[in-house]
Design a protein around this motif. Structure first.
Motif, PDB file in Angstrom:
ATOM      1  N   VAL A  35      36.206 -50.604 -11.189  1.00  0.00           N
ATOM      2  CA  VAL A  35      34.988 -51.388 -11.074  1.00  0.00           C
ATOM      3  C   VAL A  35      34.652 -51.419  -9.607  1.00  0.00           C
ATOM      4  O   VAL A  35      35.325 -52.057  -8.807  1.00  0.00           O
ATOM      5  CB  VAL A  35      35.181 -52.821 -11.606  1.00  0.00           C
ATOM      6  N   SER A  36      33.641 -50.669  -9.223  1.00  0.00           N
ATOM      7  CA  SER A  36      33.315 -50.616  -7.809  1.00  0.00           C
ATOM      8  C   SER A  36      32.086 -51.453  -7.539  1.00  0.00           C
ATOM      9  O   SER A  36      31.141 -51.482  -8.308  1.00  0.00           O
ATOM     10  CB  SER A  36      33.072 -49.172  -7.376  1.00  0.00           C
ATOM     11  N   THR A  37      32.124 -52.173  -6.468  1.00  0.00           N
ATOM     12  CA  THR A  37      30.988 -52.972  -6.040  1.00  0.00           C
ATOM     13  C   THR A  37      30.742 -52.636  -4.588  1.00  0.00           C
ATOM     14  O   THR A  37      31.486 -51.874  -3.986  1.00  0.00           O
ATOM     15  CB  THR A  37      31.305 -54.473  -6.165  1.00  0.00           C
ATOM     16  N   ALA A  38      29.696 -53.194  -4.030  1.00  0.00           N
ATOM     17  CA  ALA A  38      29.417 -52.907  -2.625  1.00  0.00           C
ATOM     18  C   ALA A  38      30.499 -53.512  -1.745  1.00  0.00           C
ATOM     19  O   ALA A  38      30.819 -52.990  -0.687  1.00  0.00           O
ATOM     20  CB  ALA A  38      28.054 -53.452  -2.234  1.00  0.00           C
ATOM     21  N   ALA A 141      11.849 -57.002 -19.120  1.00  0.00           N
ATOM     22  CA  ALA A 141      12.244 -58.288 -19.670  1.00  0.00           C
ATOM     23  C   ALA A 141      11.889 -59.385 -18.665  1.00  0.00           C
ATOM     24  O   ALA A 141      11.858 -59.152 -17.463  1.00  0.00           O
ATOM     25  CB  ALA A 141      13.741 -58.291 -19.954  1.00  0.00           C
ATOM     26  N   PRO A 145      14.311 -57.919 -12.462  1.00  0.00           N
ATOM     27  CA  PRO A 145      13.667 -57.195 -11.355  1.00  0.00           C
ATOM     28  C   PRO A 145      13.485 -55.709 -11.668  1.00  0.00           C
ATOM     29  O   PRO A 145      12.916 -54.988 -10.860  1.00  0.00           O
ATOM     30  CB  PRO A 145      14.653 -57.400 -10.202  1.00  0.00           C
ATOM     31  N   VAL A 146      14.004 -55.260 -12.809  1.00  0.00           N
ATOM     32  CA  VAL A 146      13.915 -53.838 -13.160  1.00  0.00           C
ATOM     33  C   VAL A 146      13.412 -53.668 -14.586  1.00  0.00           C
ATOM     34  O   VAL A 146      13.382 -54.616 -15.369  1.00  0.00           O
ATOM     35  CB  VAL A 146      15.291 -53.140 -13.034  1.00  0.00           C
ATOM     36  N   ASN A 147      13.041 -52.451 -14.917  1.00  0.00           N
ATOM     37  CA  ASN A 147      12.532 -52.138 -16.248  1.00  0.00           C
ATOM     38  C   ASN A 147      13.062 -50.778 -16.696  1.00  0.00           C
ATOM     39  O   ASN A 147      12.384 -49.757 -16.564  1.00  0.00           O
ATOM     40  CB  ASN A 147      11.001 -52.133 -16.218  1.00  0.00           C
ATOM     41  N   PRO A 148      14.294 -50.746 -17.209  1.00  0.00           N
ATOM     42  CA  PRO A 148      14.898 -49.454 -17.572  1.00  0.00           C
ATOM     43  C   PRO A 148      14.051 -48.652 -18.563  1.00  0.00           C
ATOM     44  O   PRO A 148      14.007 -47.426 -18.490  1.00  0.00           O
ATOM     45  CB  PRO A 148      16.239 -49.850 -18.202  1.00  0.00           C
TER      46      PRO A 148
ATOM     47  N   THR B 167      19.178 -55.803 -20.896  1.00  0.00           N
ATOM     48  CA  THR B 167      18.434 -56.134 -19.678  1.00  0.00           C
ATOM     49  C   THR B 167      18.649 -55.077 -18.599  1.00  0.00           C
ATOM     50  O   THR B 167      17.714 -54.657 -17.926  1.00  0.00           O
ATOM     51  CB  THR B 167      18.888 -57.507 -19.129  1.00  0.00           C
ATOM     52  N   ALA B 168      19.886 -54.620 -18.457  1.00  0.00           N
ATOM     53  CA  ALA B 168      20.214 -53.723 -17.357  1.00  0.00           C
ATOM     54  C   ALA B 168      20.042 -52.256 -17.703  1.00  0.00           C
ATOM     55  O   ALA B 168      19.996 -51.412 -16.804  1.00  0.00           O
ATOM     56  CB  ALA B 168      21.650 -53.962 -16.905  1.00  0.00           C
ATOM     57  N   HIS B 186      17.334 -48.521 -13.998  1.00  0.00           N
ATOM     58  CA  HIS B 186      16.239 -48.600 -13.037  1.00  0.00           C
ATOM     59  C   HIS B 186      16.747 -49.427 -11.859  1.00  0.00           C
ATOM     60  O   HIS B 186      17.264 -50.525 -12.062  1.00  0.00           O
ATOM     61  CB  HIS B 186      15.035 -49.286 -13.707  1.00  0.00           C
ATOM     62  N   GLN B 194      19.566 -58.436  -4.727  1.00  0.00           N
ATOM     63  CA  GLN B 194      19.949 -59.655  -5.448  1.00  0.00           C
ATOM     64  C   GLN B 194      21.422 -59.582  -5.833  1.00  0.00           C
ATOM     65  O   GLN B 194      21.860 -58.573  -6.396  1.00  0.00           O
ATOM     66  CB  GLN B 194      19.106 -59.770  -6.726  1.00  0.00           C
ATOM     67  N   ARG B 195      22.190 -60.626  -5.561  1.00  0.00           N
ATOM     68  CA  ARG B 195      23.631 -60.571  -5.819  1.00  0.00           C
ATOM     69  C   ARG B 195      24.097 -61.788  -6.613  1.00  0.00           C
ATOM     70  O   ARG B 195      24.820 -62.632  -6.096  1.00  0.00           O
ATOM     71  CB  ARG B 195      24.407 -60.507  -4.493  1.00  0.00           C
ATOM     72  N   ARG B 199      31.604 -58.715 -10.867  1.00  0.00           N
ATOM     73  CA  ARG B 199      32.394 -57.990 -11.871  1.00  0.00           C
ATOM     74  C   ARG B 199      33.632 -58.774 -12.288  1.00  0.00           C
ATOM     75  O   ARG B 199      34.210 -58.515 -13.330  1.00  0.00           O
ATOM     76  CB  ARG B 199      32.783 -56.600 -11.365  1.00  0.00           C
ATOM     77  N   ALA B 235      27.877 -51.744 -10.329  1.00  0.00           N
ATOM     78  CA  ALA B 235      27.333 -52.104  -9.013  1.00  0.00           C
ATOM     79  C   ALA B 235      25.811 -51.992  -8.954  1.00  0.00           C
ATOM     80  O   ALA B 235      25.191 -52.503  -8.024  1.00  0.00           O
ATOM     81  CB  ALA B 235      27.958 -51.223  -7.933  1.00  0.00           C
ATOM     82  N   LYS B 238      23.999 -55.904 -10.221  1.00  0.00           N
ATOM     83  CA  LYS B 238      24.527 -57.156  -9.676  1.00  0.00           C
ATOM     84  C   LYS B 238      23.475 -58.247  -9.591  1.00  0.00           C
ATOM     85  O   LYS B 238      23.781 -59.360  -9.167  1.00  0.00           O
ATOM     86  CB  LYS B 238      25.123 -56.900  -8.283  1.00  0.00           C
ATOM     87  N   TRP B 239      22.241 -57.928  -9.993  1.00  0.00           N
ATOM     88  CA  TRP B 239      21.174 -58.911  -9.834  1.00  0.00           C
ATOM     89  C   TRP B 239      21.312 -60.095 -10.777  1.00  0.00           C
ATOM     90  O   TRP B 239      20.684 -61.135 -10.565  1.00  0.00           O
ATOM     91  CB  TRP B 239      19.801 -58.260  -9.937  1.00  0.00           C
ATOM     92  N   PHE B 248      29.185 -53.454 -19.297  1.00  0.00           N
ATOM     93  CA  PHE B 248      30.599 -53.401 -19.677  1.00  0.00           C
ATOM     94  C   PHE B 248      30.845 -53.096 -21.156  1.00  0.00           C
ATOM     95  O   PHE B 248      31.987 -53.075 -21.609  1.00  0.00           O
ATOM     96  CB  PHE B 248      31.321 -54.696 -19.264  1.00  0.00           C
TER      97      PHE B 248
END
Lengths: 413, 413
Positions: A35-38, A141, A145-148, B167-168, B186, B194-195, B199, B235, B238-239, B248
């Protein structure tokens, strides 16, 4: 690759697996999750597996040790582990034949329950269940902030299964493997008695309903070593020339081993299906390919391997084929004798009993990712091979073998 | 098999390829077609193939002969045969790395033409193209003695692709191989800034939207040696915690080689995608597995081989993964920088250039059976790696590797 503008890339590009190291040679590793994050990355690993000796014993019963002799002719129940019950049905191989071991396992809990009877009767002749799916949210949705789903502005990726309803058959096509997913046909004593079609007037055809880039081609079969194997047999559609022509689209074909299979055992199975109309006034048959994994004795792991024919490689050669048979009693809401068979795409000796290849419908479902009788209540079901004698008639066909090279050559070949 | 009534067959039956003779060991035969009828059978055969020496030369350019040195760094055009032009882009392998050879071939005629520009602009944020298919004739076609579509009384066989709009991400699931067909995401500079998700609060989950019989299970991955590899990276979501949780589900995972791939090169590619938001205000990424054939030098034929993990075997281990990237300029109907990459599911050295894995979008389409940009007019397209520098940033991640085992263990592992 190349420096030209994108739209000049050729349409029929092909990519292949060119890894130096065959996946089988890869070292066994522990199982890990990244699980990688920033901010950080983390990995969780499982220890190396211990070999499951129970499982190894079960999957190797197809050897020649005398202690295993009985197993080869009988289905047995084993305790496989605390949470798994495996029923292994193993059958011996004839000389030079491929053996078939069907392994059925049952996990505890939900799956182990018998399916609950469906109380609402299905509507007769209902239209197919639509390929339903939740409608992706477009626009985004709320508060997201996004719309896949905005991707679909550029087209929906699919997969599209090219459902084709022809007079003689309905078929669903696999654009990735260039074989059908399934083909469905219907035969009756009356339809088989009508003889207005002749295979001499039919020619093998690429299916124009499948887009060019995903189409099985006549050239792919050329010199491949495999037969263009009808999934709905031409002989089941002799009631009109148009119906017979329908069966000659390559979307109704798979690469099949010729001698000992397509021209022999598989043909006998097709004949068996036709003979069912002597007992049942209406018979429906769903036929298609499978790509089954096989256990490698060297490392104990399971691998699926299939050839891909064509140049560039285009059509997958299935490892197996299935037929799911619905033999109806001719009354609305009446009993349906259900049978499923899975045969290896390999030479099978004629003396091998057909029942050796009988499997539960659910086994075909799990292997194919399809569902065959979700709307057929259990109280309407009978087991075909309990209701009738599931055996082949060979002689008739053996005689025909002698005439194989005498007939006129097919214009489509 | 067995004598019990049909409805007592366990639900989770599994069948495998247990042929004695490995398909690779099968003798090459001439290509034949059988047409059997009640009256006669006939077979048409092609002669045994001659090896295509041009083709052999082309597919073996990845060796170490000095004469081939230039080929390893450059795409070249060959005359392959009278009817085929092949463009081979071959790249050298790093020490111990898998090499990638992408072969693009072009047939004459329709396919060789550049796609004609689409003049009607796609509607922004349009709903996905429905999984359209001709409605099978029910009841029977006029004058036909049979009604193949009557089968659907018992349920439609599928395949169903379990399209899930979360959503993601939006995902499409392959019920046969228990991996996604594709996942679409997206990302924007704002969404990555946004954070609100972590995880640490997410756990790997089996996807309840996929029916039990076709579901990828946590147990299948356990001790398999493969990572549960996110297709949409955690990653990137994360919003919000909900968005991260969405990534997941096992329907967003594939078995991936951990060291050298999922935890390294693949992670760098994911980072590359995020960095694109520094140049493009909106980036869409479609990710998924591939199962590519490989030429066996022993017989010159092409075979697809992949492991299937789980006990009983359940989830296919892809040979490759693709990413198709749409980098948008933020204006309606504006330019879109399009890039496609295909990476082997194997250790890849960090020093290998990302452009070595660049392929035409059409190559991914042919290999996956999907379509990615059918509604994107050519005049709106740019080539991503011509528009920006397609290279990875490694250092940042190499540092993180050291912290890999220090973080808290993931609760879902």
């Amino acid at each position: 690759m190349g420096t030209g503008p994108l739209h000049k890339f050729p349409k029929t590009t092909t990519i292949q697996d060119t890894r130096h190291h065959h996946p089988r040679n890869r070292l066994t590793r522990s199982s890990c999750s990244r699980v990688s994050t920033a901010e950080s990355s983390q990995t969780t690993c499982y220890p190396r597996p211990r070999p499951n000796r129970h499982f190894q014993a079960l999957t190797s019963i197809n050897n020649t040790h005398p202690a295993h002799a009985k197993l080869r002719r009988k289905a047995r129940i084993f305790t496989m582990s605390k949470s798994t019950i495996a029923i292994i049905a193993a059958v011996s191989a004839g000389a030079g034949a491929a053996a078939t071991v069907a392994m059925f396992s049952m996990r505890p809990g939900k799956q182990a329950e018998a399916p609950s009877p469906i109380t609402t009767a299905p509507k007769p002749l209902s239209a197919p269940k639509p390929l339903s799916a939740p409608t992706p949210t477009a626009p985004a949705a709320r508060d997201a902030p996004v719309n896949p789903a905005g991707l679909f502005e550029y087209g929906f990726p699919g997969p599209v299964s090219d459902l084709a309803a022809r007079t003689a058959l309905v078929s669903s096509y696999d654009r990735r493997l260039r074989n059908p997913h399934w083909v469905a046909e219907h035969i009756t004593p009356q339809s088989l008695a009508q003889r207005d079609g002749d295979r001499k007037h039919s020619a093998f055809l690429e299916d124009p309903q499948v887009p060019e880039a995903f189409r099985a081609k006549l050239n792919d079969y050329f010199r491949s070593g495999y037969d263009r194997g009808h999934q709905v047999p031409a002989a089941d559609a002799k009631w009109s020339q148009g119906a017979m022509d329908d069966t000659f689209y390559l979307s109704n074909m798979c690469p099949q081993v010729g001698e000992g299979f397509n021209r022999d055992y598989w043909a006998h199975l097709e004949d068996f299906c036709r003979r069912l109309t002597q007992l049942y006034p209406s018979v429906r048959i769903v036929t298609g390919p499978l790509y089954l994994p096989k256990r490698d004795p060297a490392d104990g792991k399971w691998y699926t391997t299939y050839e891909v024919i064509g140049n560039p490689p285009n059509i997958a050669v299935p490892t197996h084929f299935y037929k799911v048979i619905f033999a109806e009693d001719g009354t609305v809401g009446g009993k349906v004798a259900l049978g499923a068979f899975v045969l290896p795409n390999a030479r099978i000796p004629n003396e091998k009993p057909l029942t050796d290849f009988e499997v539960p419908v659910e086994a075909v479902e799990r292997a194919s990712g399809l569902e065959f009788a979700t709307k057929l209540p259990v109280q309407r079901r009978k087991r075909l091979c309990a209701d009738t004698n599931c055996s082949l008639v060979i002689k008739e066909y053996a005689d025909r073998q002698k005439a194989f090279t005498k007939g006129p050559r097919n214009p489509g070949s």
